[in-house]
Design an enzyme around this catalytic site. Structure first.
Site, PDB file in Angstrom:
ATOM      1  N   ARG A 247       1.060  -1.087   0.146  1.00  0.00           N
ATOM      2  CA  ARG A 247       0.120   0.126  -0.149  1.00  0.00           C
ATOM      3  C   ARG A 247       0.747   1.132  -0.019  1.00  0.00           C
ATOM      4  NH1 ARG A 247      -1.547   1.764   4.554  1.00  0.00           N
ATOM      5  NH2 ARG A 247      -2.112  -0.048   5.358  1.00  0.00           N
TER       6      ARG A 247
ATOM      7  N   TYR B   4     -16.689  16.968 -15.627  1.00  0.00           N
ATOM      8  CA  TYR B   4     -17.267  15.548 -15.597  1.00  0.00           C
ATOM      9  C   TYR B   4     -17.993  15.061 -14.607  1.00  0.00           C
ATOM     10  CZ  TYR B   4     -16.810  10.586 -14.881  1.00  0.00           C
ATOM     11  OH  TYR B   4     -16.938   9.225 -14.446  1.00  0.00           O
TER      12      TYR B   4
ATOM     13  N   ASP C 170      -7.479  18.936 -14.546  1.00  0.00           N
ATOM     14  CA  ASP C 170      -7.659  17.406 -15.016  1.00  0.00           C
ATOM     15  C   ASP C 170      -7.426  17.049 -16.586  1.00  0.00           C
ATOM     16  OD1 ASP C 170      -9.016  15.014 -15.835  1.00  0.00           O
ATOM     17  OD2 ASP C 170     -10.581  15.151 -14.740  1.00  0.00           O
TER      18      ASP C 170
ATOM     19  N   LYS D  66      -8.078   6.153 -19.304  1.00  0.00           N
ATOM     20  CA  LYS D  66      -8.586   6.716 -20.593  1.00  0.00           C
ATOM     21  C   LYS D  66      -7.242   6.482 -21.665  1.00  0.00           C
ATOM     22  CE  LYS D  66     -12.353   7.272 -18.839  1.00  0.00           C
ATOM     23  NZ  LYS D  66     -12.394   7.746 -17.685  1.00  0.00           N
TER      24      LYS D  66
HETATM   25  C1  LIG Z   1     -12.404  13.983 -17.363  1.00  0.00           C
HETATM   26  C2  LIG Z   1     -12.355  12.817 -16.317  1.00  0.00           C
HETATM   27  N1  LIG Z   1     -11.969  12.833 -15.208  1.00  0.00           N
HETATM   28  C3  LIG Z   1     -11.998  11.847 -14.283  1.00  0.00           C
HETATM   29  C4  LIG Z   1     -12.798  10.753 -14.575  1.00  0.00           C
HETATM   30  C5  LIG Z   1     -12.716   9.529 -13.491  1.00  0.00           C
HETATM   31  O1  LIG Z   1     -11.964   8.487 -13.723  1.00  0.00           O
HETATM   32  P1  LIG Z   1     -12.250   7.016 -13.406  1.00  0.00           P
HETATM   33  O2  LIG Z   1     -13.285   6.720 -14.240  1.00  0.00           O
HETATM   34  O3  LIG Z   1     -10.969   6.309 -13.919  1.00  0.00           O
HETATM   35  O4  LIG Z   1     -12.523   6.979 -11.944  1.00  0.00           O
HETATM   36  C6  LIG Z   1     -13.246  10.600 -15.873  1.00  0.00           C
HETATM   37  C7  LIG Z   1     -14.022   9.222 -16.295  1.00  0.00           C
HETATM   38  O5  LIG Z   1     -14.603   9.172 -17.077  1.00  0.00           O
HETATM   39  C8  LIG Z   1     -13.163  11.606 -16.842  1.00  0.00           C
HETATM   40  O6  LIG Z   1     -13.817  11.445 -18.016  1.00  0.00           O
END
Ligand SMILES: Cc1ncc(COP(=O)(O)O)c(C=O)c1O
Length: 380
Positions: free
Chosen positions: A50, A103, A175, A200
């Site tokens: 961890r 998001y 982000d 992604k």
């Molecule tokens: C722009 C963005 N940030 C954060 C996330 C969250 O990521 P995760 O699905 O890996 O938890 C997503 C998920 O679609 C996203 O599109």
């Protein structure tokens, strides 16, 4: 001589050949614990997975190099990375500004979890940096941005917002999931923290869920590492390995994602059933100039609106054959989805609600001809 081209770092940063065996690929250290030579006698600095694990460390070093940061930290998901960051830098009484079209999962984290914990937040359209400045309060500890946004592909000016955040003594978080570090490097433009859903483009093959933070300041990196270990939402060794393998080909994949998305945008622009194509690469996109300044190319994500409304949008989503109907994005395969009913359903009835006539595409790296033909057939 230093070798620091993006593609070279993606393949080599944090990934020295194994000193004992010569293995060129970092092994999956599928272990929870490590033998000690006497109490406290750690062989490689590892005591418990961890806290640290060699496969995760390789990914963390690679991501730090790709984002030109001081430290990278890998998590079990993008949301775990966001939660760990926010509970490190914000507490009861603090205020955070988020994008007007954040998001959906980020919006839900603020509205359903952090708000109950006493963190105030406000969703502000960020294409106008002055609107963000006007929303700053004495208790604002962070400005959070996404660019391009999900799913409306709005572009925010990273350099301008970094200046505004720092004038107010607030942390500036970007982000960078939609762009990936190949297309955009927010830390070099003044951001303090970069967030990724490595699920992604970084992972790139729709086979892993993961998240990451990369920071410019090593001291903040230390605080985050403390919370990463304390809260425990770490990336497992196999997931870290998959993300690391994906990162190696990020550059070549992104080039193809961008080229295919440009072709799809052109084809949709001329379709009578389509009322609007939203892609930052189009000269008429309101954020085109800023995107051209801060991105290497315009990405693989594209949204469009249907002249005949929600029913027509749902119909297209259900008719494509190469584009798979599904959530997520950034994988080699093309995906299509209806944000209002799928990824962004949780924003219904809120100021962040997305229009029902909107379709989002994650344009993959298949043959561009097939992708265009598939969409045109589904629209007929
Ligand atoms: C722009 C963005 N940030 C954060 C996330 C969250 O990521 P995760 O699905 O890996 O938890 C997503 C998920 O679609 C996203 O599109």
């Amino acid at each position: 001589m230093t070798f620091d081209g993006f593609e070279t770092l993606a393949i080599h940063a944090g990934q020295e050949a194994d000193t004992e065996t010569g293995a060129v690929v970092v092994p999956i250290y599928q272990t929870s614990t490590y033998a000690q030579d006497g109490v406290g006698g750690l062989r490689g600095g590892y005591e418990y997975s961890r806290t640290a694990n060699p496969t995760r460390k390789a990914l963390e070093e690679c991501l730090a190099a790709l984002e030109s940061g001081a430290r990278g930290l890998a998590f079990a998901s993008g949301m775990a990375a966001e939660d760990t960051l926010l509970r490190t830098v914000a507490g009861p009484g603090d205020h955070v500004i988020i994008p007007g079209d954040a998001y959906g999962g980020t919006f839900r984290l603020f509205s359903k979890v952090l708000e109950r914990w006493g963190v105030a937040w406000e969703a502000v359209p960020q294409t106008d940096p002055e609107a963000v400045r006007a929303a700053i309060r004495p208790e604002t500890v962070a400005i959070w941005t996404e660019t391009p946004t999900n799913p409306l592909l709005n572009i925010t000016d990273i350099e301008a917002l970094a200046g505004i955040a720092h004038d107010a003594g607030a942390l500036f978080v970007v982000d960078n999931t939609f762009a990936s570090p190949y297309l955009q490097r927010p830390l070099a433009l003044g951001a303090d923290v970069v967030v990724h859903s490595t699920t992604k483009y970084l992972g790139g093959h729709s086979d892993v869920v993961g998240g990451a933070l990369v920071v410019a300041d090593p001291e903040l990196g230390e605080r985050l590492a403390f919370h990463q270990n304390t809260m425990g939402a770490v990336a497992g060794p196999f997931d870290a390995w998959l993300a690391l393998r994906g990162a190696k080909t990020l550059g070549v994949r992104m080039d193809r994602h961008c080229a295919n998305a440009e072709r799809v945008a052109e084809a949709l622009l001329h379709h009578p059933g389509v009322s609007e194509v939203i892609y930052p690469g189009l000269a008429e996109h309101p954020g085109h100039k800023v995107a051209a300044r801060q991105m290497r190319a315009f990405g693989g994500m594209l949204s469009f609106r249907l002249r005949d409304g929600e029913k027509a949008a749902l119909r297209v989503c259900e008719r494509t054959q190469v584009f798979t109907l599904g959530e997520s994005l950034g994988g080699v395969e093309s995906l299509i989805e209806h944000p209002a009913r799928m990824t962004h359903a949780s924003t219904a009835g809120s100021p962040l609600e997305v229009p029902g006539d909107l379709v989002r595409l994650s344009v993959g790296i298949e043959s561009g001809d097939d992708l265009v033909a598939d969409l045109l057939a589904a629209l007929d």
